[in-house]
Design a protein around this motif. Sequence first.
Motif, PDB file in Angstrom:
ATOM      1  N   LYS A  83       0.862  -1.355   0.066  1.00 44.11           N
ATOM      2  CA  LYS A  83      -0.230  -0.172  -0.148  1.00 44.11           C
ATOM      3  C   LYS A  83       0.894   1.226  -0.096  1.00 44.11           C
ATOM      4  CE  LYS A  83      -3.546  -2.048   2.604  1.00 44.11           C
ATOM      5  NZ  LYS A  83      -4.569  -2.240   3.904  1.00 44.11           N
ATOM      6  N   TYR A  84       0.211   2.199  -0.617  1.00 43.48           N
ATOM      7  CA  TYR A  84       1.066   3.658  -0.591  1.00 43.48           C
ATOM      8  C   TYR A  84       0.006   4.575  -0.275  1.00 43.48           C
ATOM      9  CZ  TYR A  84       4.537   0.899  -3.228  1.00 43.48           C
ATOM     10  OH  TYR A  84       5.634   0.095  -3.766  1.00 43.48           O
ATOM     11  N   VAL A  85       0.814   5.545   0.246  1.00 41.58           N
ATOM     12  CA  VAL A  85      -0.123   7.151   0.638  1.00 41.58           C
ATOM     13  C   VAL A  85       0.512   8.104  -0.469  1.00 41.58           C
ATOM     14  CG1 VAL A  85      -0.573   8.747   2.224  1.00 41.58           C
ATOM     15  CG2 VAL A  85      -0.526   6.389   2.904  1.00 41.58           C
ATOM     16  N   GLY A  86      -0.436   8.631  -1.167  1.00 43.82           N
ATOM     17  CA  GLY A  86      -0.003   9.691  -1.948  1.00 43.82           C
ATOM     18  C   GLY A  86      -0.091  11.171  -1.320  1.00 43.82           C
ATOM     19  N   ILE A  87       0.547  12.092  -1.703  1.00 41.12           N
ATOM     20  CA  ILE A  87       0.352  13.704  -1.133  1.00 41.12           C
ATOM     21  C   ILE A  87       0.652  14.392  -2.400  1.00 41.12           C
ATOM     22  CG2 ILE A  87       1.004  15.026   0.502  1.00 41.12           C
ATOM     23  CD1 ILE A  87       1.921  12.984   2.493  1.00 41.12           C
ATOM     24  N   LYS A  88      -0.473  15.387  -2.476  1.00 39.38           N
ATOM     25  CA  LYS A  88      -0.536  16.237  -3.352  1.00 39.38           C
ATOM     26  C   LYS A  88      -0.480  17.650  -2.787  1.00 39.38           C
ATOM     27  CE  LYS A  88      -2.408  17.526  -7.690  1.00 39.38           C
ATOM     28  NZ  LYS A  88      -3.792  17.181  -8.702  1.00 39.38           N
ATOM     29  N   PRO A  89       0.657  18.334  -2.545  1.00 39.18           N
ATOM     30  CA  PRO A  89       0.390  19.697  -1.765  1.00 39.18           C
ATOM     31  C   PRO A  89       0.133  20.755  -2.535  1.00 39.18           C
ATOM     32  CG  PRO A  89       2.919  19.013  -2.207  1.00 39.18           C
ATOM     33  CD  PRO A  89       2.010  17.747  -2.720  1.00 39.18           C
ATOM     34  N   PRO A  90      -0.352  21.744  -2.280  1.00 43.41           N
ATOM     35  CA  PRO A  90      -0.798  23.131  -3.075  1.00 43.41           C
ATOM     36  C   PRO A  90       0.444  23.695  -3.807  1.00 43.41           C
ATOM     37  CG  PRO A  90      -1.051  23.412  -0.614  1.00 43.41           C
ATOM     38  CD  PRO A  90      -0.673  21.977  -0.761  1.00 43.41           C
ATOM     39  N   LYS A  91       0.386  24.246  -4.832  1.00 44.76           N
ATOM     40  CA  LYS A  91       1.427  24.837  -5.495  1.00 44.76           C
ATOM     41  C   LYS A  91       2.268  25.851  -4.581  1.00 44.76           C
ATOM     42  CE  LYS A  91       0.508  23.390  -9.897  1.00 44.76           C
ATOM     43  NZ  LYS A  91       1.378  22.242 -10.388  1.00 44.76           N
ATOM     44  N   GLY A  92       1.529  26.710  -3.760  1.00 47.29           N
ATOM     45  CA  GLY A  92       2.202  27.421  -2.877  1.00 47.29           C
ATOM     46  C   GLY A  92       2.472  28.872  -3.882  1.00 47.29           C
ATOM     47  N   ASP A  93       2.840  30.009  -3.064  1.00 46.93           N
ATOM     48  CA  ASP A  93       3.209  31.222  -3.645  1.00 46.93           C
ATOM     49  C   ASP A  93       4.429  31.441  -4.024  1.00 46.93           C
ATOM     50  OD1 ASP A  93       0.351  31.801  -3.304  1.00 46.93           O
ATOM     51  OD2 ASP A  93       0.621  32.428  -1.217  1.00 46.93           O
ATOM     52  N   GLY A  94       4.563  32.470  -5.015  1.00 49.69           N
ATOM     53  CA  GLY A  94       5.791  32.994  -5.338  1.00 49.69           C
ATOM     54  C   GLY A  94       6.857  32.083  -6.212  1.00 49.69           C
ATOM     55  N   ASN A  95       7.990  32.587  -6.276  1.00 48.26           N
ATOM     56  CA  ASN A  95       9.017  31.512  -7.169  1.00 48.26           C
ATOM     57  C   ASN A  95       9.254  29.992  -6.403  1.00 48.26           C
ATOM     58  OD1 ASN A  95       8.808  33.252  -9.201  1.00 48.26           O
ATOM     59  ND2 ASN A  95      10.499  34.485  -8.547  1.00 48.26           N
ATOM     60  N   GLY A 123       7.407  28.345  -4.069  1.00 47.38           N
ATOM     61  CA  GLY A 123       6.306  27.702  -3.535  1.00 47.38           C
ATOM     62  C   GLY A 123       5.943  27.663  -2.247  1.00 47.38           C
ATOM     63  N   VAL A 124       6.146  29.015  -1.526  1.00 46.51           N
ATOM     64  CA  VAL A 124       5.986  29.125  -0.068  1.00 46.51           C
ATOM     65  C   VAL A 124       4.468  29.028   0.403  1.00 46.51           C
ATOM     66  CG1 VAL A 124       6.226  30.640   1.706  1.00 46.51           C
ATOM     67  CG2 VAL A 124       7.948  30.540   0.188  1.00 46.51           C
ATOM     68  N   LEU A 125       4.189  28.276   1.339  1.00 48.35           N
ATOM     69  CA  LEU A 125       2.710  28.227   1.797  1.00 48.35           C
ATOM     70  C   LEU A 125       2.860  29.254   2.988  1.00 48.35           C
ATOM     71  CD1 LEU A 125       2.127  24.357   1.825  1.00 48.35           C
ATOM     72  CD2 LEU A 125       1.294  26.050   0.121  1.00 48.35           C
ATOM     73  N   PHE A 126       2.233  30.296   2.850  1.00 44.04           N
ATOM     74  CA  PHE A 126       2.003  31.251   3.809  1.00 44.04           C
ATOM     75  C   PHE A 126       1.188  30.773   5.083  1.00 44.04           C
ATOM     76  CE2 PHE A 126       3.095  33.720   0.218  1.00 44.04           C
ATOM     77  CZ  PHE A 126       4.359  34.246   0.608  1.00 44.04           C
ATOM     78  N   THR A 127       1.419  31.321   6.413  1.00 44.72           N
ATOM     79  CA  THR A 127       0.761  30.791   7.562  1.00 44.72           C
ATOM     80  C   THR A 127      -0.486  31.855   7.415  1.00 44.72           C
ATOM     81  OG1 THR A 127       2.419  32.279   8.768  1.00 44.72           O
ATOM     82  CG2 THR A 127       2.591  30.226   8.803  1.00 44.72           C
ATOM     83  N   ASN A 128      -1.494  31.542   8.406  1.00 46.08           N
ATOM     84  CA  ASN A 128      -2.493  32.202   8.478  1.00 46.08           C
ATOM     85  C   ASN A 128      -3.456  32.251   7.123  1.00 46.08           C
ATOM     86  OD1 ASN A 128      -1.983  32.984  11.133  1.00 46.08           O
ATOM     87  ND2 ASN A 128      -0.678  34.959  10.513  1.00 46.08           N
ATOM     88  N   LEU A 184       1.149  17.844  10.548  1.00 46.85           N
ATOM     89  CA  LEU A 184       1.631  18.914   9.531  1.00 46.85           C
ATOM     90  C   LEU A 184       2.704  19.824  10.612  1.00 46.85           C
ATOM     91  CD1 LEU A 184      -1.510  20.102   7.642  1.00 46.85           C
ATOM     92  CD2 LEU A 184       0.455  18.744   7.011  1.00 46.85           C
ATOM     93  N   TYR A 185       3.723  20.077  10.099  1.00 49.12           N
ATOM     94  CA  TYR A 185       4.727  20.827  10.909  1.00 49.12           C
ATOM     95  C   TYR A 185       5.095  22.176  10.136  1.00 49.12           C
ATOM     96  CZ  TYR A 185       5.343  16.355  13.284  1.00 49.12           C
ATOM     97  OH  TYR A 185       5.411  15.496  13.753  1.00 49.12           O
ATOM     98  N   LYS A 186       5.410  23.312  10.827  1.00 48.37           N
ATOM     99  CA  LYS A 186       5.654  24.476  10.133  1.00 48.37           C
ATOM    100  C   LYS A 186       7.290  24.516  10.446  1.00 48.37           C
ATOM    101  CE  LYS A 186       5.471  29.459  11.032  1.00 48.37           C
ATOM    102  NZ  LYS A 186       4.948  30.562  11.871  1.00 48.37           N
ATOM    103  N   LEU A 187       7.878  25.025   9.419  1.00 48.03           N
ATOM    104  CA  LEU A 187       9.528  24.684   9.697  1.00 48.03           C
ATOM    105  C   LEU A 187       9.740  26.165   9.327  1.00 48.03           C
ATOM    106  CD1 LEU A 187      10.241  21.862   7.206  1.00 48.03           C
ATOM    107  CD2 LEU A 187      10.223  21.826   9.556  1.00 48.03           C
TER     108      LEU A 187
END
Length: 194
Positions: free
Chosen positions: A136-148, A150-155, A180-183
Motif C-alpha cells: 500500500k502507498y499514501v500519495g500526497i499532493k501539496p498545494p502549489k504555493g506562492d511565489g517562485n 512555492g511558499v505556503l504562507f501561515t494564517n 503537519l509541521y511549520k518549518l
Amino acid sequence: IETVVPNRLKLTTDFEGKEIYSTDKSLGNLEVKWLHGAPAGNIRSEITLSMTKPANAFPTYPGYAFTDPIKSISQDIITVFDEELDGEGKAEVKNTLGERNNLAGPMQADFYCKAFEPGGNFSTDRFQAVYHPFEKYVGIKPPKGDGNVGVLFTNQDHEIEIVTIDEKGSPVDTKVDVYLYKLSWRWWWDFYDD
C-alpha cells in the motif's frame, strides 16, 4: 591492444520492463541460448540489481508524491540469482527481495545479467523494471504555493490532497495519521555556518 569480445550467448527474461511486487513468489524466468539457437544448458548464470531513482509508477495520479523524501537511495548491488541453469538453459528466478522498508517507494530496478561459458567467458544483458516494495502507498499532493519558491504562507487555509492506493494503483480504504509541521529556515545559517 585490447579487444572486445562479443556476446556468444543470448539472455532472455520474461520480467524485463514489467512491474515486480514484493508479494510475488517469483520474479520470472531466465532462458539462455547460444547465438546459433541451441540451449545453453547447465551453465552458471547470475543476476544482480541496484535500485535507482524512484519510478513514476502511478501516472494516473499526476502531482502526487508516493515516495518518502527523507529516505536516501542506496546504490547497493543485490544478487537475486546465482545458480546453474537446467539442461534446457532455463531457470525460475525466485523473488528474494520481499518488503524493503529502507526504500523510499516504488523504485526503478536496474538488472545486470551474466551467463558464464564453460571456458570462463561470459555474456551480459541489462534491463529495467519497476519494483514495488510495499503493498500500500499514501500519495500526497501539496498545494502549489506562492511565489517562485512555492511558499505556503501561515494564517491561510491550504488544501493538501491525500490518496491511498495498493501496489497496482487501485484505491484502498485505510487509516492514515497526518501531522503537519511549520518549518522555519534561515538561509544564512547554513550559508555562513552561524
